[in-house]
Design an enzyme around this catalytic site. Structure first.
Site, PDB file in Angstrom:
ATOM      1  CD  GLU A   1      36.847  47.419  39.835  1.00  0.00           C
ATOM      2  OE1 GLU A   1      36.510  46.824  40.881  1.00  0.00           O
ATOM      3  OE2 GLU A   1      36.393  47.142  38.727  1.00  0.00           O
TER       4      GLU A   1
ATOM      5  CG  ASP B   1      33.733  40.493  45.750  1.00  0.00           C
ATOM      6  OD1 ASP B   1      33.435  41.161  44.733  1.00  0.00           O
ATOM      7  OD2 ASP B   1      34.328  40.951  46.734  1.00  0.00           O
TER       8      ASP B   1
END
Length: 263
Positions: free
Chosen positions: A49, A60
């Site tokens: 990714e 995140d």
């Protein structure tokens, strides 16, 4: 058959699970991002990714959020991320995927974003905050299908069967299952319910399942393998290792994980 499908076939032929890794483009720098991807590919990971940094990354944890913030402070913009993708996709022979948040897609326009991602060499998209309910207005999934680039759908840690049917029918690619509620970040232990959740998914769809959030050791790989998932995803632990031990440390760490995937 997509490039992701072909890579999944290779993994199945090897009778193992795959490993997906993650970088933030521009952290610690654009050049070091490129070196990190080259190192990952050399160690035998199956997918990478490439995250386009964003100011408000809701999924995140502290490690990736810090990396994203520093990348933005380095002046990284989406166009540079497409340039990095284009350069690296021409060098490595494993699928590279763009990961980002929907504001960036919306700002470019879903059609323009998907077409630019394909032109740059991306083989898939991960956009965790794109709600299915918005598809009738945004047409993001339709744009991805028209451009020929699959979307890796991000599930919730626990999902109702009807919700799984709805998501899997839209994605037609890998289903990404977070190992726990919350955000990314390396943890000592993963949730114990992973096997039950993967089994529930498999009653609804045969699509491959990737498990991420907290993965940081060979023992975690073993747990994900025993849960019945096809792919383990490691992100924050790579950044932690890079900061502690540099690229050599990352190479050693990832060789341990790819070895666990093949054991």
């Amino acid at each position: 058959m997509t490039t992701i499908d072909r890579q999944l076939e290779r993994i199945a032929e090897d009778n193992r699970i795959g490993l997906m890794t993650h970088i933030v483009i521009g952290y610690p720098s654009l050049d070091e991002s490129r070196d990190l991807v080259r190192t990952m590919a050399r160690t035998g990971v199956d997918f990478i990714e490439l995250q386009i940094p964003f100011t408000d990354p809701i999924a995140d944890g502290p490690t990736i959020m810090k990396a994203s913030t520093e990348a933005l402070q380095n002046g990284v913009e989406p166009q540079q991320c497409f340039d990095v993708m284009r350069e690296l996709a021409a060098e490595v022979d494993i699928p590279l995927l763009f990961m980002t948040y929907y504001n960036i897609v919306h700002a470019m326009g879903p059609k323009a974003f998907c077409e630019a991602a394909v032109a740059a060499g991306a083989k898939g998209l991960i956009v965790p905050d794109m709600p299915l309910a918005e598809e009738e207005f945004e047409h993001f999934y339709a744009a991805s299908e028209a451009a020929g680039i699959p979307i890796v759908a991000v599930l919730a840690p626990e999902n109702a069967p009807e919700r799984l049917k709805e998501i899997s029918a839209t994605s037609r690619s890998i289903l990404y299952l977070p190992s726990r509620t919350g955000v990314t970040g390396a943890k000592a232990e993963l949730a114990k319910h992973l096997g039950d959740e993967v089994a529930k998914i498999k009653t609804v769809t045969n699509q491959p399942v990737a498990i991420g959030f907290g993965v940081s050791s060979g023992q975690h790989i073993e747990l994900i393998k025993s849960a019945g998932a096809e792919i383990a995803v490691v992100g924050s632990a790579v950044i932690d290792t890079l900061e502690a031990s540099g690229l050599d440390g990352v190479e050693t760490f990832l060789k341990e994980l790819t070895g666990a995937c093949r054991s």
